[in-house]
Design a protein around this motif. Structure first.
Motif, PDB file in Angstrom:
ATOM      1  N   ASP A 244       0.849  -1.179   0.000  1.00 47.23           N
ATOM      2  CA  ASP A 244       0.000   0.000   0.000  1.00 47.23           C
ATOM      3  C   ASP A 244       0.891   1.238   0.000  1.00 47.23           C
ATOM      4  OD1 ASP A 244      -2.168  -1.714   0.278  1.00 47.23           O
ATOM      5  OD2 ASP A 244      -2.088  -1.604   2.477  1.00 47.23           O
ATOM      6  N   THR A 245       0.282   2.384  -0.261  1.00 45.04           N
ATOM      7  CA  THR A 245       1.025   3.640  -0.169  1.00 45.04           C
ATOM      8  C   THR A 245       1.013   4.127   1.271  1.00 45.04           C
ATOM      9  OG1 THR A 245       0.471   4.258  -2.441  1.00 45.04           O
ATOM     10  CG2 THR A 245       1.199   6.019  -0.969  1.00 45.04           C
ATOM     11  N   VAL A 246       2.187   4.397   1.794  1.00 41.16           N
ATOM     12  CA  VAL A 246       2.331   4.949   3.138  1.00 41.16           C
ATOM     13  C   VAL A 246       2.529   6.445   2.987  1.00 41.16           C
ATOM     14  CG1 VAL A 246       3.613   4.848   5.302  1.00 41.16           C
ATOM     15  CG2 VAL A 246       3.470   2.812   3.828  1.00 41.16           C
ATOM     16  N   GLY A 247       1.653   7.247   3.546  1.00 43.54           N
ATOM     17  CA  GLY A 247       1.767   8.687   3.390  1.00 43.54           C
ATOM     18  C   GLY A 247       1.422   9.425   4.669  1.00 43.54           C
ATOM     19  N   PHE A 248       2.070  10.539   4.885  1.00 46.93           N
ATOM     20  CA  PHE A 248       1.793  11.337   6.068  1.00 46.93           C
ATOM     21  C   PHE A 248       2.300  12.755   5.865  1.00 46.93           C
ATOM     22  CE2 PHE A 248       5.978   9.529   6.658  1.00 46.93           C
ATOM     23  CZ  PHE A 248       6.732  10.597   7.136  1.00 46.93           C
ATOM     24  N   GLU A 249       1.767  13.663   6.675  1.00 50.71           N
ATOM     25  CA  GLU A 249       2.206  15.060   6.707  1.00 50.71           C
ATOM     26  C   GLU A 249       2.476  15.445   8.146  1.00 50.71           C
ATOM     27  OE1 GLU A 249      -0.252  17.792   4.307  1.00 50.71           O
ATOM     28  OE2 GLU A 249      -1.411  16.007   3.752  1.00 50.71           O
ATOM     29  N   THR A 258       7.119  22.363   7.230  1.00 49.77           N
ATOM     30  CA  THR A 258       6.297  21.159   7.171  1.00 49.77           C
ATOM     31  C   THR A 258       6.952  20.147   6.245  1.00 49.77           C
ATOM     32  OG1 THR A 258       4.994  21.997   5.299  1.00 49.77           O
ATOM     33  CG2 THR A 258       4.191  22.498   7.519  1.00 49.77           C
ATOM     34  N   LEU A 259       6.565  18.904   6.408  1.00 47.87           N
ATOM     35  CA  LEU A 259       7.053  17.846   5.528  1.00 47.87           C
ATOM     36  C   LEU A 259       5.897  16.955   5.117  1.00 47.87           C
ATOM     37  CD1 LEU A 259       7.455  14.835   7.227  1.00 47.87           C
ATOM     38  CD2 LEU A 259       8.997  16.348   8.466  1.00 47.87           C
ATOM     39  N   GLU A 260       5.981  16.430   3.927  1.00 47.55           N
ATOM     40  CA  GLU A 260       4.992  15.488   3.409  1.00 47.55           C
ATOM     41  C   GLU A 260       5.737  14.385   2.686  1.00 47.55           C
ATOM     42  OE1 GLU A 260       0.895  15.267   0.712  1.00 47.55           O
ATOM     43  OE2 GLU A 260       2.093  17.108   0.757  1.00 47.55           O
ATOM     44  N   VAL A 261       5.389  13.144   3.015  1.00 50.52           N
ATOM     45  CA  VAL A 261       6.083  11.989   2.458  1.00 50.52           C
ATOM     46  C   VAL A 261       5.057  10.949   2.037  1.00 50.52           C
ATOM     47  CG1 VAL A 261       7.660  10.063   2.952  1.00 50.52           C
ATOM     48  CG2 VAL A 261       8.155  12.347   3.864  1.00 50.52           C
ATOM     49  N   ALA A 262       5.301  10.307   0.909  1.00 48.88           N
ATOM     50  CA  ALA A 262       4.523   9.146   0.493  1.00 48.88           C
ATOM     51  C   ALA A 262       5.484   8.166  -0.154  1.00 48.88           C
ATOM     52  CB  ALA A 262       3.412   9.529  -0.471  1.00 48.88           C
ATOM     53  N   LEU A 263       5.266   6.878   0.100  1.00 49.54           N
ATOM     54  CA  LEU A 263       6.152   5.864  -0.479  1.00 49.54           C
ATOM     55  C   LEU A 263       5.446   4.528  -0.566  1.00 49.54           C
ATOM     56  CD1 LEU A 263       7.226   4.002   2.167  1.00 49.54           C
ATOM     57  CD2 LEU A 263       8.515   6.087   2.570  1.00 49.54           C
ATOM     58  N   ARG A 264       5.918   3.704  -1.492  1.00 49.69           N
ATOM     59  CA  ARG A 264       5.463   2.325  -1.603  1.00 49.69           C
ATOM     60  C   ARG A 264       6.477   1.562  -2.439  1.00 49.69           C
ATOM     61  NH1 ARG A 264       0.173   2.544  -5.606  1.00 49.69           N
ATOM     62  NH2 ARG A 264       1.235   3.113  -7.522  1.00 49.69           N
ATOM     63  N   TRP A 265       6.367   0.246  -2.401  1.00 58.40           N
ATOM     64  CA  TRP A 265       7.294  -0.589  -3.161  1.00 58.40           C
ATOM     65  C   TRP A 265       6.572  -1.275  -4.312  1.00 58.40           C
ATOM     66  CZ3 TRP A 265       8.310   0.645   1.795  1.00 58.40           C
ATOM     67  CH2 TRP A 265       9.637   0.900   2.144  1.00 58.40           C
ATOM     68  N   ARG A 266       7.250  -1.335  -5.451  1.00 56.92           N
ATOM     69  CA  ARG A 266       6.753  -2.030  -6.634  1.00 56.92           C
ATOM     70  C   ARG A 266       7.403  -3.403  -6.746  1.00 56.92           C
ATOM     71  NH1 ARG A 266       9.251   2.202  -8.086  1.00 56.92           N
ATOM     72  NH2 ARG A 266      10.611   1.094  -9.551  1.00 56.92           N
ATOM     73  N   ASP A 267       6.871  -4.197  -7.638  1.00 59.05           N
ATOM     74  CA  ASP A 267       7.406  -5.542  -7.862  1.00 59.05           C
ATOM     75  C   ASP A 267       8.603  -5.450  -8.808  1.00 59.05           C
ATOM     76  OD1 ASP A 267       7.826  -8.225  -7.915  1.00 59.05           O
ATOM     77  OD2 ASP A 267       6.142  -8.691  -9.237  1.00 59.05           O
ATOM     78  N   GLY A 268       9.727  -5.002  -8.282  1.00 61.76           N
ATOM     79  CA  GLY A 268      10.941  -4.877  -9.080  1.00 61.76           C
ATOM     80  C   GLY A 268      11.155  -3.455  -9.557  1.00 61.76           C
ATOM     81  N   GLY A 269      12.300  -3.251 -10.178  1.00 60.20           N
ATOM     82  CA  GLY A 269      12.624  -1.930 -10.687  1.00 60.20           C
ATOM     83  C   GLY A 269      13.556  -1.185  -9.757  1.00 60.20           C
ATOM     84  N   GLU A 270      14.107  -0.094 -10.252  1.00 58.24           N
ATOM     85  CA  GLU A 270      15.049   0.695  -9.481  1.00 58.24           C
ATOM     86  C   GLU A 270      14.322   1.622  -8.496  1.00 58.24           C
ATOM     87  OE1 GLU A 270      18.353   0.392  -9.626  1.00 58.24           O
ATOM     88  OE2 GLU A 270      18.040  -1.255 -11.053  1.00 58.24           O
ATOM     89  N   GLU A 271      15.067   2.064  -7.510  1.00 59.68           N
ATOM     90  CA  GLU A 271      14.553   3.046  -6.572  1.00 59.68           C
ATOM     91  C   GLU A 271      14.219   4.339  -7.314  1.00 59.68           C
ATOM     92  OE1 GLU A 271      16.918   3.781  -2.932  1.00 59.68           O
ATOM     93  OE2 GLU A 271      16.956   5.831  -3.665  1.00 59.68           O
ATOM     94  N   ARG A 272      13.053   4.905  -7.018  1.00 64.44           N
ATOM     95  CA  ARG A 272      12.612   6.137  -7.669  1.00 64.44           C
ATOM     96  C   ARG A 272      12.169   7.110  -6.591  1.00 64.44           C
ATOM     97  NH1 ARG A 272       7.777   4.919 -11.211  1.00 64.44           N
ATOM     98  NH2 ARG A 272       9.311   3.946 -12.567  1.00 64.44           N
ATOM     99  N   VAL A 273      13.040   8.061  -6.266  1.00 68.17           N
ATOM    100  CA  VAL A 273      12.769   9.031  -5.207  1.00 68.17           C
ATOM    101  C   VAL A 273      12.760  10.425  -5.809  1.00 68.17           C
ATOM    102  CG1 VAL A 273      13.615  10.059  -3.068  1.00 68.17           C
ATOM    103  CG2 VAL A 273      13.775   7.580  -3.409  1.00 68.17           C
TER     104      VAL A 273
END
Length: 382
Positions: A244-249, A258-273
């Motif tokens: 799932d997408t993990v997100g918070f502010e 302030t900070l806002e972050v959202a992240l999740r993992w895909r089935d393979g592939g390179e890190e995309r930040v």
């Protein structure tokens, strides 16, 4: 050095000021005279209008690519109080902006530089029931600021035509501009911006960017190609998500912002930040470092509590990670002339701590997904 034979002295020093300095060395102000610098001119003018919306003084921004090669940027704010100063003085755009404004792409010089690098520019202001207009050529005023009649409503319209004698190309890329305005709308939920292309004989192309429920969560979805947006997400062929997408502010007075972050993992592939500081895209800095450190700490702590093999210290935070970290600071400090690296030291620890706490809590609540993520972060992980 032999001063007797040195041909350079005070008499030969050339001091350039104002628009002459900009036209002499445009790369110092917009980065390049290629396509990147050309698009920079649009952003310099549009950022003023965007900040009017973010400050609550305007409702929307409209950018139009005209058939004759010009660009029109319009807002429905109160009308620029002193358009002549805005367009003829380099210091008129300087000064503190704060967390509720878009950080400039380069030197904080605003539309003045665009005026200097345009073969022609016009300004129209509707304010107090009066319409006023002024025309410029290569930074110099051709006409005084003139009342041209009554006005309905209020707002500012700046139209400019890039100087072909300065730029390698004067043809704007609709897609490149759309990418940036989509970013801005995702990072600022109050923003309503449209981009229209009137250059094609086959018809007008127009897209409106407005994400009232957007933010970093929707940004991550668009990066992975499963968001709504306008159908032009960056990750159209990305692997499916496995978490799932993990997100918070959060607001943290220690970093004055302030900070806002959202992240999740895909089935393979390179890190995309993707990182942003006051809506300005970055290529690194304290916020991005904090994100990675927080993710690594959360994964390590979870693995140790569950007696799982822990990811290596200092190793990658996981293949297939898609993440957006956006900070908005009262006083952002950028490194280098390109302003692409955030330097505020306090941001690193604040972001790392927030990510560790929120991601750690999510990992505890989702053990199956957590085990998969921890496994990916180990050497040889899936």
């Amino acid at each position: 050095m032999n001063l007797d034979t040195n041909p350079y002295d005070g008499i030969r020093i050339e001091v350039l000021e104002g628009w002459e300095a900009v036209r002499k060395r445009p790369g110092m102000y917009i980065g390049s005279t290629g396509e990147r610098g050309l698009h920079h001119t649009v952003f310099e003018v549009a950022d003023r209008a965007v900040n009017e919306v973010l400050a609550g003084r305007a409702g929307r921004v409209d950018i139009t690519l005209l058939p004759d090669g010009g660009v029109r940027v319009a807002d429905d704010g109160p009308g620029e109080a002193d358009p002549e100063a805005l367009l003829t003085r380099m210091d008129s755009a300087a000064g503190p902006r704060g967390r509720h404004s878009v950080a400039p792409h380069g030197a904080d010089v605003g539309p003045f530089v665009v005026n200097a690098l345009s073969s022609r520019m016009t300004a129209e202001v509707r304010r107090g029931g009066v319409r006023r207009e002024q025309e410029y050529a290569r930074g110099a005023a051709l006409t005084p600021l003139t009342d041209t009649g009554p006005a309905t409503g209020s707002g500012t319209v700046i139209t400019f035509w890039p100087d072909a004698g300065i730029f390698e190309t004067t043809r704007f890329s609709f897609d490149a501009l759309a990418d940036r305005f989509r970013e801005l709308a995702l990072l600022n939920r109050d923003l309503d911006v449209s981009l229209t292309d009137e250059r094609h004989p086959d018809g007008v192309r127009s897209v409106r960017f407005r994400f009232p429920g957007g933010g970093a969560r929707e940004f991550v979805a668009l990066l992975d190609g499963d968001g709504e947006g306008d159908g032009e997400g960056e990750g159209e062929h990305a692997a499916p998500a496995v978490t799932d997408t993990v997100g918070f502010e959060a607001e943290d007075p220690r970093m004055a912002g302030t900070l806002e972050v959202a992240l999740r993992w895909r089935d393979g592939g390179e890190e995309r930040v993707r990182g942003f500081a006051n809506s300005h895209p970055t290529t690194g800095g304290s916020h991005e470092t904090g994100l990675r450190e927080g993710v690594a700490a959360a994964l390590d702590a979870y693995a140790r509590r569950r007696l799982l093999p822990a990811p290596p210290v200092g190793g990658p935070v996981g293949a297939g990670l898609t993440a957006v970290v956006s900070v908005k600071l009262d006083d952002p400090e950028f490194e280098g002339s390109t302003r692409s690296v955030l330097g505020n030291a306090a941001v690193r620890g604040c972001v790392a701590e927030a990510v560790r706490e929120h991601l750690g809590a999510w990992l505890e609540e989702h053990p199956e997904q957590a085990a998969a993520v921890v496994g990916r972060a180990r050497p040889g992980g899936a």
